[in-house]
Design a protein around this motif. Sequence first.
Motif, PDB file in Angstrom:
ATOM      1  N   ALA A  65      43.480  35.326  39.533  1.00  0.00           N
ATOM      2  CA  ALA A  65      43.423  35.743  40.941  1.00  0.00           C
ATOM      3  C   ALA A  65      42.010  36.122  41.362  1.00  0.00           C
ATOM      4  O   ALA A  65      41.773  36.465  42.513  1.00  0.00           O
ATOM      5  N   ARG A  66      41.068  36.076  40.393  1.00  0.00           N
ATOM      6  CA  ARG A  66      39.661  36.429  40.661  1.00  0.00           C
ATOM      7  C   ARG A  66      39.560  37.836  41.257  1.00  0.00           C
ATOM      8  O   ARG A  66      38.816  38.092  42.199  1.00  0.00           O
ATOM      9  N   LYS A  67      40.336  38.759  40.703  1.00  0.00           N
ATOM     10  CA  LYS A  67      40.362  40.139  41.165  1.00  0.00           C
ATOM     11  C   LYS A  67      39.028  40.823  40.877  1.00  0.00           C
ATOM     12  O   LYS A  67      38.449  40.661  39.813  1.00  0.00           O
ATOM     13  N   LYS A  68      38.556  41.614  41.838  1.00  0.00           N
ATOM     14  CA  LYS A  68      37.277  42.306  41.661  1.00  0.00           C
ATOM     15  C   LYS A  68      37.446  43.480  40.696  1.00  0.00           C
ATOM     16  O   LYS A  68      38.314  44.325  40.870  1.00  0.00           O
TER      17      LYS A  68
END
Length: 103
Positions: A65-68
């Motif tokens: 999800a390319r979560k920060k």
Amino acid sequence: MVAHTIPVHRCVELVRSLTGAAPSAGFVHGLLAKAVAEANQAIRTLLTPAHVVACDETPIRVGPARKKKYLLVACTQLYTWYLLGDRTLATFKGGLKESVRHM
């Protein structure tokens, strides 16, 4: 994986080519967490009484999800401790558990 910074997927490929077994990437991550847990605790303990500790936080995107998240680092001339988390007090209080869980 640790000594030569080999990516997890490459470790899976190496095990497959050497043994014929095909472990999942999650299984390999779990092995890494177990292998470094004691060393991680020792490094954190050795950093605690240091007179000077350099700290850094670098924002990165992780997971499908390319979560920060943040790569948090505390180090002296001899030791470096990494933690993947966010910028909350809960991350810092539970730092050891989180750093092992995210490896």
